[in-house]
Design a protein around this motif. Structure first.
Motif, PDB file in Angstrom:
ATOM      1  N   CYS A 168      27.311  49.922  16.833  1.00  0.00           N
ATOM      2  CA  CYS A 168      26.563  50.820  17.725  1.00  0.00           C
ATOM      3  C   CYS A 168      25.091  50.422  17.734  1.00  0.00           C
ATOM      4  O   CYS A 168      24.577  49.874  16.759  1.00  0.00           O
ATOM      5  CB  CYS A 168      26.620  52.269  17.228  1.00  0.00           C
ATOM      6  SG  CYS A 168      28.263  52.928  17.102  1.00  0.00           S
ATOM      7  N   GLY A 169      24.392  50.784  18.797  1.00  0.00           N
ATOM      8  CA  GLY A 169      22.932  50.651  18.865  1.00  0.00           C
ATOM      9  C   GLY A 169      22.456  49.235  18.623  1.00  0.00           C
ATOM     10  O   GLY A 169      23.019  48.260  19.143  1.00  0.00           O
ATOM     11  N   THR A 170      21.450  49.118  17.789  1.00  0.00           N
ATOM     12  CA  THR A 170      20.873  47.820  17.469  1.00  0.00           C
ATOM     13  C   THR A 170      21.918  46.901  16.837  1.00  0.00           C
ATOM     14  O   THR A 170      21.953  45.697  17.120  1.00  0.00           O
ATOM     15  CB  THR A 170      19.670  48.036  16.524  1.00  0.00           C
ATOM     16  OG1 THR A 170      18.625  48.615  17.303  1.00  0.00           O
ATOM     17  CG2 THR A 170      19.186  46.758  15.907  1.00  0.00           C
ATOM     18  N   SER A 171      22.765  47.458  16.004  1.00  0.00           N
ATOM     19  CA  SER A 171      23.789  46.630  15.352  1.00  0.00           C
ATOM     20  C   SER A 171      24.715  46.005  16.392  1.00  0.00           C
ATOM     21  O   SER A 171      25.202  44.884  16.213  1.00  0.00           O
ATOM     22  CB  SER A 171      24.607  47.472  14.369  1.00  0.00           C
ATOM     23  OG  SER A 171      23.773  47.988  13.376  1.00  0.00           O
TER      24      SER A 171
ATOM     25  N   LEU B 150      29.499  46.002  12.113  1.00  0.00           N
ATOM     26  CA  LEU B 150      28.099  45.776  11.739  1.00  0.00           C
ATOM     27  C   LEU B 150      27.428  47.136  11.684  1.00  0.00           C
ATOM     28  O   LEU B 150      27.546  47.918  12.627  1.00  0.00           O
ATOM     29  CB  LEU B 150      27.378  44.956  12.816  1.00  0.00           C
ATOM     30  CG  LEU B 150      27.843  43.526  13.071  1.00  0.00           C
ATOM     31  CD1 LEU B 150      27.084  42.940  14.260  1.00  0.00           C
ATOM     32  CD2 LEU B 150      27.583  42.679  11.838  1.00  0.00           C
TER      33      LEU B 150
ATOM     34  N   GLN C 153      23.828  49.229   9.810  1.00  0.00           N
ATOM     35  CA  GLN C 153      22.765  49.367   8.826  1.00  0.00           C
ATOM     36  C   GLN C 153      23.174  50.395   7.783  1.00  0.00           C
ATOM     37  O   GLN C 153      23.166  50.133   6.590  1.00  0.00           O
ATOM     38  CB  GLN C 153      21.462  49.789   9.531  1.00  0.00           C
ATOM     39  CG  GLN C 153      20.208  49.776   8.681  1.00  0.00           C
ATOM     40  CD  GLN C 153      20.103  50.914   7.671  1.00  0.00           C
ATOM     41  OE1 GLN C 153      19.935  50.663   6.458  1.00  0.00           O
ATOM     42  NE2 GLN C 153      20.239  52.138   8.113  1.00  0.00           N
ATOM     43  N   SER C 154      23.547  51.589   8.258  1.00  0.00           N
ATOM     44  CA  SER C 154      23.768  52.716   7.340  1.00  0.00           C
ATOM     45  C   SER C 154      25.149  52.713   6.707  1.00  0.00           C
ATOM     46  O   SER C 154      25.336  53.283   5.637  1.00  0.00           O
ATOM     47  CB  SER C 154      23.617  54.023   8.122  1.00  0.00           C
ATOM     48  OG  SER C 154      24.622  54.080   9.130  1.00  0.00           O
ATOM     49  N   GLY C 155      26.124  52.153   7.392  1.00  0.00           N
ATOM     50  CA  GLY C 155      27.504  52.229   6.903  1.00  0.00           C
ATOM     51  C   GLY C 155      28.082  53.628   7.042  1.00  0.00           C
ATOM     52  O   GLY C 155      29.145  53.923   6.496  1.00  0.00           O
TER      53      GLY C 155
ATOM     54  N   THR D   5      31.581  54.006  14.319  1.00  0.00           N
ATOM     55  CA  THR D   5      31.954  52.710  13.736  1.00  0.00           C
ATOM     56  C   THR D   5      33.049  52.905  12.689  1.00  0.00           C
ATOM     57  O   THR D   5      34.010  52.134  12.615  1.00  0.00           O
ATOM     58  CB  THR D   5      30.706  52.032  13.131  1.00  0.00           C
ATOM     59  OG1 THR D   5      29.684  52.027  14.132  1.00  0.00           O
ATOM     60  CG2 THR D   5      30.985  50.618  12.691  1.00  0.00           C
TER      61      THR D   5
ATOM     62  N   VAL E 147      13.351  54.926  12.293  1.00  0.00           N
ATOM     63  CA  VAL E 147      14.578  55.109  13.076  1.00  0.00           C
ATOM     64  C   VAL E 147      14.883  53.860  13.904  1.00  0.00           C
ATOM     65  O   VAL E 147      16.033  53.447  14.048  1.00  0.00           O
ATOM     66  CB  VAL E 147      14.471  56.382  13.958  1.00  0.00           C
ATOM     67  CG1 VAL E 147      15.526  56.379  15.051  1.00  0.00           C
ATOM     68  CG2 VAL E 147      14.644  57.623  13.091  1.00  0.00           C
TER      69      VAL E 147
ATOM     70  N   SER F   2      15.507  50.349  14.313  1.00  0.00           N
ATOM     71  CA  SER F   2      15.932  49.349  13.331  1.00  0.00           C
ATOM     72  C   SER F   2      15.237  48.002  13.581  1.00  0.00           C
ATOM     73  O   SER F   2      15.146  47.544  14.711  1.00  0.00           O
ATOM     74  CB  SER F   2      17.451  49.195  13.462  1.00  0.00           C
ATOM     75  OG  SER F   2      17.922  48.297  12.507  1.00  0.00           O
TER      76      SER F   2
ATOM     77  N   ALA G 183      18.299  59.853  15.799  1.00  0.00           N
ATOM     78  CA  ALA G 183      18.592  59.945  14.373  1.00  0.00           C
ATOM     79  C   ALA G 183      18.811  58.547  13.827  1.00  0.00           C
ATOM     80  O   ALA G 183      19.266  57.655  14.539  1.00  0.00           O
ATOM     81  CB  ALA G 183      19.843  60.785  14.163  1.00  0.00           C
ATOM     82  N   LYS G 184      18.492  58.374  12.568  1.00  0.00           N
ATOM     83  CA  LYS G 184      18.653  57.068  11.936  1.00  0.00           C
ATOM     84  C   LYS G 184      20.124  56.783  11.676  1.00  0.00           C
ATOM     85  O   LYS G 184      20.612  55.679  11.871  1.00  0.00           O
ATOM     86  CB  LYS G 184      17.870  57.074  10.615  1.00  0.00           C
ATOM     87  CG  LYS G 184      17.951  55.775   9.824  1.00  0.00           C
ATOM     88  CD  LYS G 184      17.109  54.728  10.484  1.00  0.00           C
ATOM     89  CE  LYS G 184      17.221  53.375   9.840  1.00  0.00           C
ATOM     90  NZ  LYS G 184      16.812  52.317  10.775  1.00  0.00           N
TER      91      LYS G 184
HETATM   92  C1  G6P Z   1      21.247  55.021  15.483  1.00  0.00           C
HETATM   93  C2  G6P Z   1      19.951  54.390  15.001  1.00  0.00           C
HETATM   94  C3  G6P Z   1      19.901  52.923  15.420  1.00  0.00           C
HETATM   95  C4  G6P Z   1      21.136  52.200  14.922  1.00  0.00           C
HETATM   96  C5  G6P Z   1      22.421  52.884  15.358  1.00  0.00           C
HETATM   97  C6  G6P Z   1      23.632  52.299  14.646  1.00  0.00           C
HETATM   98  O1  G6P Z   1      21.245  55.091  16.864  1.00  0.00           O
HETATM   99  O2  G6P Z   1      18.842  55.077  15.529  1.00  0.00           O
HETATM  100  O3  G6P Z   1      18.744  52.324  14.871  1.00  0.00           O
HETATM  101  O4  G6P Z   1      21.117  50.886  15.405  1.00  0.00           O
HETATM  102  O5  G6P Z   1      22.378  54.268  15.029  1.00  0.00           O
HETATM  103  O6  G6P Z   1      23.508  52.577  13.278  1.00  0.00           O
HETATM  104  P1  G6P Z   1      24.124  51.714  12.112  1.00  0.00           P
HETATM  105  O7  G6P Z   1      23.626  52.385  10.857  1.00  0.00           O
HETATM  106  O8  G6P Z   1      25.618  51.804  12.265  1.00  0.00           O
HETATM  107  O9  G6P Z   1      23.630  50.321  12.258  1.00  0.00           O
END
Ligand code: G6P
Length: 609
Positions: A301-304, A347, A349-351, A356, A400, A402, A603-604
């Protein structure tokens, strides 16, 4: 996304709860609250809309207690308002904080109203506290009451619950939303993530799906979804309390942009030899699994997701594997046809991104045996649910928007390309070249960070614009998407990315002097084509802002601004050029006075669907 902190201790826990909430601020929220059992064995609560510092300003000087829970809320059901903020309380007896979504809240609400329960909020959460109260009245035992209540909930939750009837007890539960338990000496804590509790402990237990924890000052007892008592190992966190401090930087985002050379070096450490990538870095079974892989499906999702899009060019172009990339919220509701030997790569960041995680579970259901997670949060749900794991070593990312998580994901994908390509003819020379390039990356990023002043000089051209267009070709197209996302997230300027070749099929109609057009132009085989696309913009009176390799012949003129980027290999260009787009978004947003690290409505860590 909602954040939870809780504590049972001898000392007054209010300062611990408030500090914990501040450390969860990065997750994104719109209101906050805290409740403790006070000296008179009553539940005392304060809530407010806005930032944690506003909650802090409202706290009664006398608010104190050894058992308490606190929350930052990111509105889902019910607008941001004090009455919707957590903790929610039932009949002065039970207080609760919740992260997640209760899907059957309407039916429960109707049933509870008939039983005479009074509702004071528009949230889905309030039904949980009434449900627990009802069971507590029957059993007189908070643990039993919570377990019984959970049986009637459908949806996702992480919960912290206290009652003035048992003032030294905190009950926590987890299903679908993250929750950790912090182990102190004669005191225990709960939180949505480790970072919230680092000032008080570095020892943690990670709850599994369906776990319920009975927590007192002296003990933590955990029951699994079947109600059996289970042991969860205690792990020592390597994060230090000040790992998340902002230091000399004005914002976390700027700090994290500047941390990229170090984050990338750390991601490479112990993963590469002189000429090769260590396959075992992905897990001890990686070599056997990778040899069988015939296709790759990336979901994020998002940047990932943008990192995944870059990865597709590499996996197909260098590793010779068919590769598909999809956003998780789409994948999980589609009926994809996947070859049996597909490697399913998440992929994150937060898992902890709910979509995802659900996509991974769905892939399993579809019969995919081999899963790999590229993730930045050790012990996250995604890491625990994946067969193979490669941790990006970016360190905690607080902003927030990434930044370092993205570039380290790209590095991790290149490591994956090397090991998968090896089974498909990348050849030792190709692998050695890739490893050499990766080794030069931290220094190359230092060089582009030095272009910061030149990027800042472009700010006046963007600050009062409503829209911006980002162009790229090949791997630079997802980079343009990431640049546009950064700008819109933090500066609230509408920004769109287009593959430069598609310009003539629509967006050219929008181009005029009010629409800055940003182009990323490394020196690659698509350069000639990009040149013509930029010509199309100029001819329509558009103003161009080009990040260009010095050797590629793009010159400054009345309509064209150029920042010359040190020459780099095409393979590394997506990483290098992303850093410049991050800086552009950052400086434009700063000039607009925006809330850089916590942009509105975002949200992060998006732990709900
Ligand atoms: C939110 C964050 C983004 C991030 C996305 C996916 O939208 O604001 O920065 O890319 O979630 O999050 P993840 O932790 O799965 O990479």
């Amino acid at each position: 996304m909602c954040g939870i902190v809780g504590a049972v201790a001898q000392r007054n826990v209010v300062p611990i709860l408030i500090e914990g909430l501040k450390r969860l601020e990065y997750r994104g929220y719109d209101s906050a609250g805290v409740a403790v059992i006070d000296k008179g064995r009553c539940i005392a609560r304060t809530r407010s809309v806005g930032k944690v510092r506003e909650l802090e300003a409202r706290l009664d000087v006398g608010l104190a207690g050894g058992t308490g829970i606190a929350h930052t809320r990111w509105a889902t059901h019910g607008r941001p308002a004090t009455e919707n903020a957590h903790p929610h309380i039932c009949r002065k007896t039970v207080a609760l904080v919740h992260n997640g979504i209760i899907e059957n809240h309407e039916a429960l609400r109707r049933a509870q109203m008939q039983l005479g329960y009074e509702f004071t909020s528009e949230t889905d959460t309030e039904v949980i506290v009434h449900e627990i109260y009802r069971r507590l009245a029957e059993t007189g035992d908070l643990l039993q009451a919570v377990r019984a209540a959970l049986g009637s909930l459908r949806g996702a939750y992480a919960l912290g619950v206290i009652t003035n009837q048992e003032p030294d007890r905190l009950v926590a539960a987890r299903r679908g939303s993250p929750l950790v338990i912090g182990i102190g000496i004669g005191e225990h804590f709960i939180a949505s993530d480790v970072a919230a509790l680092l000032p008080v402990t570095q020892r943690f237990m990670f709850l599994e799906e369906g776990d319920v924890a009975d927590i007192t000052r002296e003990a933590v007892t955990i029951y699994n979804a079947e109600g059996e008592q289970v042991e969860r190992p205690i792990k020592q966190s390597e994060m230090s309390a000040d790992a998340v401090a902002r230091g000399e930087y004005r914002h976390y985002m700027l700090k994290e942009i500047h941390e990229q050379p170090r984050a990338i070096a750390d991601t490479l450490e112990n993963r590469i030899g002189l000429h090769n990538v260590y396959e075992e870095a992905f897990g001890h079974t990686a070599a056997v699994i990778f040899a069988q892989i015939e296709a790759v499906q990336i979901v994020a999702c998002g940047t990932s997701y943008h990192a995944g899009l870059v990865g597709r060019y590499w996996l197909e172009g260098l590793a010779g594997l068919p590769c598909a990339v999809e956003v998780a919220s789409e994948f999980r509701y589609r009926k994809p046809r996947l070859a049996p030997n597909t490697l399913f790569v998440t992929l994150s960041q937060s898992g902890e991104t709910a979509d995802t995680l659900a996509a991974l579970a769905y892939a399993r259901q579809l019969g995919l045996a081999h899963t790999l997670s590229i993730c930045n949060a050790p012990e996250s749900s995604l890491v625990r649910a994946s067969e193979l794991v490669l941790m990006t070593q970016a360190g905690p990312e607080i902003g927030v928007a990434s930044t370092k998580a993205f570039t380290t994901q790209l590095v991790a994908l290149l490591l994956l390309v090397a090991v998968l390509g090896r089974h498909r003819g990348l050849g030792p020379a190709g692998e050695a070249q890739l490893v050499n390039l990766l080794r030069s990356l931290p220094t190359q990023i230092e060089q582009v960070l030095a272009l910061d002043a030149a990027v800042q000089a472009w700010v006046p051209y963007f600050a009062n614009k409503q829209h911006a267009l980002f162009l790229g070709r090949g791997t630079q197209y997802p980079v343009a998407m990431e640049g546009a996302l950064k700008l819109k997230e933090i500066s609230y300027i509408h920004a769109e990315a287009y593959p430069a070749g598609e310009l003539k099929h629509g967006p050219l109609a929008l181009v005029d002097s009010d629409m800055p057009v940003v182009a990323v132009a490394p020196n690659n085989e698509l350069l000639e084509k990009l040149h013509s696309n930029l010509q199309e913009v100029r001819a329509r009176g558009g103003e161009l802002f080009v990040f260009a390799d010095g050797a590629n012949g793009i010159r400054e003129d009345a309509q064209t601004h150029v920042i010359t980027v040190p020459p780099t290999d095409d393979l590394l260009a997506p990483i290098i050029y992303t850093v410049l787009l991050q800086l552009l978004a950052y400086h434009v947003a700063v000039s607009k006075g925006a809330d850089i690290d916590q942009p509105r409505n975002l949200a992060k860590s998006v732990t709900v669907e």
